[in-house]
Design an enzyme around this catalytic site. Sequence first.
Site, short mmCIF file in Angstrom:
data_model
loop_
_atom_site.label_atom_id
_atom_site.label_comp_id
_atom_site.label_asym_id
_atom_site.label_seq_id
_atom_site.Cartn_x
_atom_site.Cartn_y
_atom_site.Cartn_z
N VAL A 76 0.84 -1.21 0.00
CA VAL A 76 0.00 0.00 0.00
C VAL A 76 0.87 1.26 0.00
O VAL A 76 0.38 2.36 0.23
CB VAL A 76 -0.95 0.00 1.23
CG1 VAL A 76 -1.94 -1.14 1.17
CG2 VAL A 76 -0.16 -0.07 2.55
N HIS A 111 -4.52 -4.25 -2.16
CA HIS A 111 -4.89 -3.94 -0.77
C HIS A 111 -5.06 -2.45 -0.52
O HIS A 111 -5.08 -2.02 0.62
CB HIS A 111 -3.85 -4.53 0.20
CG HIS A 111 -3.91 -6.03 0.28
ND1 HIS A 111 -2.90 -6.80 0.81
CD2 HIS A 111 -4.89 -6.91 -0.07
CE1 HIS A 111 -3.24 -8.08 0.76
NE2 HIS A 111 -4.43 -8.18 0.23
C1 BJW Z 1 12.23 -10.24 1.03
C2 BJW Z 1 13.05 -9.23 1.37
C3 BJW Z 1 13.91 -8.84 0.30
C4 BJW Z 1 11.92 -9.56 3.16
N1 BJW Z 1 13.81 -9.49 -0.89
N2 BJW Z 1 12.08 -10.91 -0.06
C5 BJW Z 1 -8.66 -18.70 3.27
C6 BJW Z 1 -8.09 -19.47 4.26
C7 BJW Z 1 -7.81 -18.91 5.51
C8 BJW Z 1 -8.08 -17.56 5.78
C9 BJW Z 1 -8.63 -16.82 4.79
C10 BJW Z 1 -8.93 -17.37 3.56
N3 BJW Z 1 -9.45 -16.41 2.77
C11 BJW Z 1 -9.48 -15.25 3.49
C12 BJW Z 1 -9.00 -15.47 4.73
C13 BJW Z 1 -8.87 -14.47 5.82
C14 BJW Z 1 -7.71 -13.53 5.64
C15 BJW Z 1 -6.41 -14.32 5.61
O1 BJW Z 1 -5.77 -14.51 4.58
N4 BJW Z 1 -5.93 -14.76 6.75
C16 BJW Z 1 -4.65 -15.47 6.80
C17 BJW Z 1 -3.73 -14.76 7.78
C18 BJW Z 1 -4.88 -16.91 7.08
N5 BJW Z 1 -7.84 -12.76 4.41
C19 BJW Z 1 -8.63 -11.70 4.36
O2 BJW Z 1 -9.29 -11.37 5.30
C20 BJW Z 1 -8.71 -10.95 3.04
N6 BJW Z 1 -10.08 -10.80 2.71
C21 BJW Z 1 -10.77 -11.75 2.07
O3 BJW Z 1 -10.24 -12.72 1.59
O4 BJW Z 1 -12.12 -11.50 2.02
C22 BJW Z 1 -13.01 -12.61 1.83
C23 BJW Z 1 -12.97 -13.47 3.08
C24 BJW Z 1 -12.91 -12.90 4.34
C25 BJW Z 1 -12.88 -13.73 5.50
C26 BJW Z 1 -12.90 -15.12 5.35
C27 BJW Z 1 -12.96 -15.69 4.07
C28 BJW Z 1 -13.00 -14.84 2.93
C29 BJW Z 1 -8.13 -9.55 3.20
C30 BJW Z 1 -6.68 -9.58 3.48
C31 BJW Z 1 -6.19 -8.15 3.70
C32 BJW Z 1 -4.74 -8.11 4.16
N7 BJW Z 1 -4.46 -6.82 4.63
C33 BJW Z 1 -3.09 -6.47 4.98
C34 BJW Z 1 -3.06 -5.01 5.49
C35 BJW Z 1 -3.23 -4.05 4.33
C36 BJW Z 1 -3.22 -2.63 4.79
C37 BJW Z 1 -1.95 -2.23 5.43
O5 BJW Z 1 -0.85 -2.36 4.86
O6 BJW Z 1 -2.00 -1.72 6.55
O7 BJW Z 1 -2.22 -6.62 3.86
S1 BJW Z 1 -2.37 -7.58 6.19
C38 BJW Z 1 -0.76 -7.61 5.48
O8 BJW Z 1 -0.45 -8.92 4.93
C39 BJW Z 1 -0.84 -6.65 4.29
C40 BJW Z 1 0.01 -7.36 3.28
O9 BJW Z 1 -0.28 -6.88 1.98
C41 BJW Z 1 -0.34 -8.80 3.50
C42 BJW Z 1 0.68 -9.77 2.97
O10 BJW Z 1 1.90 -9.63 3.62
P1 BJW Z 1 3.25 -9.78 2.81
O11 BJW Z 1 3.33 -8.72 1.80
O12 BJW Z 1 3.39 -11.16 2.33
O13 BJW Z 1 4.32 -9.39 3.92
P2 BJW Z 1 5.06 -10.35 4.98
O14 BJW Z 1 5.68 -9.47 5.98
O15 BJW Z 1 4.18 -11.41 5.47
O16 BJW Z 1 6.19 -11.07 4.12
C43 BJW Z 1 7.30 -10.38 3.61
C44 BJW Z 1 8.14 -11.38 2.82
O17 BJW Z 1 9.18 -10.68 2.20
C45 BJW Z 1 8.76 -12.48 3.69
O18 BJW Z 1 8.54 -13.74 3.06
C46 BJW Z 1 10.25 -12.14 3.70
O19 BJW Z 1 11.07 -13.28 3.75
C47 BJW Z 1 10.37 -11.44 2.37
N8 BJW Z 1 11.46 -10.45 2.25
N9 BJW Z 1 12.89 -8.80 2.64
C48 BJW Z 1 12.91 -10.49 -1.04
N10 BJW Z 1 14.80 -7.84 0.43
#
Ligand code: BJW
Length: 279
Positions: A118, A132
């Site tokens: 974001v 997002h």
């Molecule tokens: C490097 C590096 C370098 C470091 N080079 N690499 C199905 C099953 C189970 C649960 C669910 C499901 N479907 C939906 C859900 C619920 C939920 C969910 O997924 N929960 C899980 C935790 C299990 N999902 C939702 O609620 C979503 N909504 C949805 O699906 O609606 C329908 C629905 C709802 C409820 C139930 C069922 C269906 C919405 C998700 C919204 C996520 N929002 C956030 C915040 C956004 C706003 C903000 O920024 O403040 O998004 S949370 C946060 O996580 C943010 C990110 O975009 C997102 C992903 O994180 P990301 O980018 O992967 O970051 P990290 O820190 O996890 O990883 C960083 C990586 O980089 C690491 O691997 C490092 O190793 C690597 N790295 N330096 C290369 N230099």
Amino acid sequence: MRNFFLSLEFTTVLFVILVLNASKHIVALCGAGLSAESGVPTFRGEGGFWRTFQATELATPKAFEKNPSRVWEFYHYRRELVLTKKPNRAHKALVDFEKKVLSANPKTQTFAVITQNVDGLSSNIKNLIEMHGSLFKTRCTKCGDRTENYDSPIALALKGTENSQFDINLPIEKLPSCSKCKGLLRPDVVWFGECLDNDILMKIDVELERCDLLLVIGTSGLVYPAAAYASIVSARGGKIAVFNIEKTYDADFEFIGSCGEILGNALMVNDGEDKHEVV
Ligand code: BJW
Ligand code: ZN
């Protein structure tokens, strides 16, 4: 193809010859790791804390309902931080790759970037989906109005709170408010449990449907729906290449290391100066 016994250099050569050049529609799926080298903290792992809170605890509608001041303090801190940051080598590699694809004659490939970030650091990409939302957009909780907003600070009372270790507990009247109806604004981002915008989901479907190479860059792959995209592409016969500092997905190609260092070489867009030694 497993690559744990191959050097990064050999993996790159195989990747370029076998998939990159042969793919017709390439999609990059990006996460917080893409911006790590710019100095933007990731969500999980070491950087995932703000004050005493896990960042993901604050990215929920419940957290905002319970304590809108704390959540705004968190987003104000992140807006101010990101305003001081610049795109890094990995962002630039994606921009350069898009330029290369767009300027090729004849055009044999298409390219799209889907980012979960974001922070707006990929805004130089033309075919970009910010799934997002954005730190620099607000949504009114009363009238639903959506507006781009780069004000610094976004509300006067938030000024300086980014340096505090404690809650400031601002009253609602001092938090960002709608210029149209005076309702409380919220960041226009997707929080846990919230549905993604339907238009966005449809655009993503279109990209994934045609995708024959998915570049999964700097994401832990834990958050849905993005977490499902690699298996969707893979099930349709597309190839998956992962760029991460640690092992995440099982993929056809795994580039372990900082994406800032690796991506430019893998996409063949590094100019001479930026070239790094590969292991
Ligand atoms: C490097 C590096 C370098 C470091 N080079 N690499 C199905 C099953 C189970 C649960 C669910 C499901 N479907 C939906 C859900 C619920 C939920 C969910 O997924 N929960 C899980 C935790 C299990 N999902 C939702 O609620 C979503 N909504 C949805 O699906 O609606 C329908 C629905 C709802 C409820 C139930 C069922 C269906 C919405 C998700 C919204 C996520 N929002 C956030 C915040 C956004 C706003 C903000 O920024 O403040 O998004 S949370 C946060 O996580 C943010 C990110 O975009 C997102 C992903 O994180 P990301 O980018 O992967 O970051 P990290 O820190 O996890 O990883 C960083 C990586 O980089 C690491 O691997 C490092 O190793 C690597 N790295 N330096 C290369 N230099
Ligand atoms: Zn309003």
